[in-house]
Structures are given as C-alpha cells and as structure tokens.
Scaffold this active site. Structure first.
Site, PDB file in Angstrom:
ATOM      1  CB  CYS A 197      -0.925  -0.008   1.216  1.00 54.48           C
ATOM      2  SG  CYS A 197      -1.908   1.489   1.338  1.00 54.48           S
TER       3      CYS A 197
ATOM      4  CB  CYS B  49      -0.659   2.555   4.059  1.00 53.48           C
ATOM      5  SG  CYS B  49      -2.087   1.852   3.277  1.00 53.48           S
ATOM      6  CG  ASP B  50       2.982   1.186   4.419  1.00 51.82           C
ATOM      7  OD1 ASP B  50       2.512   1.633   5.473  1.00 51.82           O
ATOM      8  OD2 ASP B  50       2.718   0.054   3.978  1.00 51.82           O
TER       9      ASP B  50
END
Ligand code: NAP
Length: 316
Positions: free
Chosen positions: A140, A143-144
């Site tokens: 992701c 997200c990261d």
C-alpha cells in the site's frame, strides 16, 4: 443485537456500503461486518478521478467514508469483525465472526447474506517478503510511501495499480524502479503513458524478483533480480519494496458452499445471485473484469435490491 437479522453485509468497501445504503433505506436494518480492510480498496487509494459526480476527483478514503455515513444515516449498523466460518446449508444462515480488536468471537444469524468481502493484495511469494512486511515491504503506497522520503523505492507489477503506485511514490522516493516480468503491460494506456513520462520512474522489464533482503537485519536493504531473457541475476539496493500485482478474493469461509472459480472468485448465477438462495454477491469478490469503484457500487445496489425482493417474497 437482533437474534435473526434480515440482511448481513460482509465488507465495508464500495460494494458493501452501497448495499447498506439501499437495504437501510428499505428499512431492513442491515448489519455490516467491516472486515479486515475497513473501507476496502478505496481506503488505500489516493485521488479517484473516475467516480461520476466529482469533476475535480475525490480522495478514496473520503468517498468511502461518505458512503458509510450515508448508510448509517438510514440506520445501517456497522460492527468490526470478519467471518471465519459460515453455515449456509440452512436458513437462517449462521456466521461465526471474529473481532480481532477485542479478540471476541460471536455468531450472527441472518435471512439473507450479501458477500461484498472484496479481494486482498497478492504477494510475490519470494524468500524474505513476508518476514519484512512492515519493515520495507508493503502492498500500500498510500499507507506507507511517506516513510521513504529521499530513499530508493521499487514497485513490482505491470497493471494500473503498479503504475498508480509508482507515480504516487515519486513524491517521496529519490528513484522508483518499476519491475515487471514481461515487456507488455496490462495497465491502461493513460496510466502507462503517465508512468513512462515520469522521469523518476525507471522501467525494469522481463525481470522477476527472486529474494528480498535482509531478514537478518530486520529491514529491507536490497533485492535479487533476474532478467528472464538473459538469465542474468543481480542485486539492487532498495529501501521500500512495494508489491502491486493484483488481488485474491476473500472467499475462504465459503469454500465448498458457494460456487467459486479456480481462483476463488464467486461464480455468479445471474444478477447478484449465487448458487445458494438468499446469498448474494457484490463487487470485487465476484468481479475479476471491471473491478472499479463505480461497478462495485452498482453491484452493491443490485445485491441490495435482490435481497429486498427476496425478503419481501418471503413475507419479511
Ligand atoms: P492486474 O491488472 O491484474 O495486474 C497485475 C499485474 O501484476 C500484472 O502485470 C501481472 O503480470 C503482475 N503479476 C501478477 N502476479 C505476479 C507475480 N506473482 N509476480 C510478478 N508479477 C505478477 O491488477 P491491478 O494492477 O491491481 O489492477 C486491478 C484492476 O483495478 C484493473 O482492472 C485496473 O484497471 C484497476 N485499477 C484501476 C486504477 C485506476 O484507474 N486509477 C488503479 C488501480 C487499479 P502479467 O501481466 O504478466 O500477468
């Protein structure tokens, strides 16, 4: 909670939320089991530019959260938990649900079931990958990605997800290597052209990842790649290793009960119907072709209407 629900919806992505809006408006008081990826795929994407009604685009997490609020406004109930076992052999159906936030297991009985549990990220399956998830390995970018500012990033895949992630990650990384096992791409032309035009993205084609290092250090340091045409293998320094190679449908609890194809996707029996009367499908858990937010929403609407008509015919 009521003893027997009219409608239980598995999944809180676009399909599940839309099914919740429709069944809630029909006064069926649906229960949505949020699942292990709250908000589904939209919650881990950035700007959605192709959902009708938003000429400037809308952030995926905002879009899906709006859908949930809309469903709650009409009385839909949301509860965290994912189905770990299901008995669809008799009605009402019985679901065994585990809530990992409380470690509680409970059962739910329902007259109809809408399976909108989506599909989860596929991993390459090479040595080192699983052990380093969260320590440099990710599925992701949204997200990261922030953790790799000024660092070396690699994205694996040749579809729209890989192009989208690679483009997004150029915001952070000093360089983004896009590794794909062929030299032709599944990605749509517009997404591919965008990635090709991005000077920070370097395409590495006909190449596979053989191992992710360094498990002994506890974080990603480099990978071993191999060119499939020449057989040449080499090591490349990487800090962030992002996998974007598609998804696996979340149908495990239904194996042996619902008709599934060889890859585990639900086989449709027309409309939103499955092989079991009273069980309906919606979204990516059945759709391996279109897989868009708007088609998932449409499928959620179809499943809701079918559930509503089914319950009405049975006098509920
Ligand atoms: P996808 O289209 O199925 O592409 C998966 C890619 O991963 C393919 O290039 C495939 O290679 C590669 N792959 C699969 N298994 C692999 C393995 N074990 N090792 C290495 N490579 C592997 O999946 P997706 O990109 O996630 O897209 C899914 C759907 O969502 C598509 O319909 C797409 O259009 C849509 N989507 C749209 C947007 C957007 O419009 N903004 C963004 C993301 C996704 P091969 O080609 O060699 O099989």
């Amino acid at each position: 909670m009521e003893r027997v629900r009219n409608v239980v919806i598995l999944g809180s992505g676009c399909a599940g939320n839309t099914a919740a809006i429709y069944t809630a408006r029909a006064s069926l008081n649906p229960l949505v089991l949020i699942g292990h990826e709250p908000g589904g795929q939209l919650s881990i994407t950035t700007l959605v530019e192709n959902f009708p009604g938003f000429p400037e685009g809308i952030d995926g997490p905002v879009l899906v959260d709006n859908m949930k609020k809309q469903a709650e406004h009409f009385g839909a109930e949301y509860r965290s938990g994912r189905v770990v076992a299901a008995d669809l052999s008799r009605r009402p159906f019985t679901l065994t649900v585990h809530d990992s936030s409380t470690d509680e297991t409970f059962t739910v009985e329902t007259r109809t079931l809408i399976v909108a549990s989506g599909a989860s990220a596929r991993w390459v399956g090479v040595e080192g990958e699983q052990k380093l998830i969260g320590y440099g390995v990710s599925s992701c970018a949204t997200c990261d990605g922030w953790a790799y500012r000024g660092k070396k990033i690699m994205v694996v895949g040749g579809g729209d997800s890989a192009m989208e992630e690679a483009n997004f990650l150029t915001r952070y990384g000093s360089e983004v290597a896009l590794v794909h096992r062929r030299d032709t791409f599944r990605a749509s032309k517009i997404m591919l052209d965008r990635a090709r035009a991005n000077p920070k993205i370097k395409f590495v084609t006909n190449t596979v990842v053989e191992e992710v290092f360094d498990v002994s250090k506890g974080f990603v340091t480099h990978v071993r790649l191999r060119n499939l045409n020449t057989g040449e293998a080499w090591q490349q320094d990487v800090d962030g290793f992002f996998v974007a190679i598609g998804h696996i449908p979340n149908t495990t609890p239904f194996t042996g009960q619902l008709d599934l194809d060889a890859d585990g996707y639900i086989v449709s029996h027309g409309g939103a119907r499955t092989n079991i009367t009273g069980v309906f499908h919606a979204g990516d858990v059945q759709d391996r072709v279109y897989r868009q937010a708007i088609t998932a929403a449409g499928a959620g609407c179809m499943a809701a209407i079918e559930a509503e008509r089914f319950l009405e015919a049975e006098g509920h």
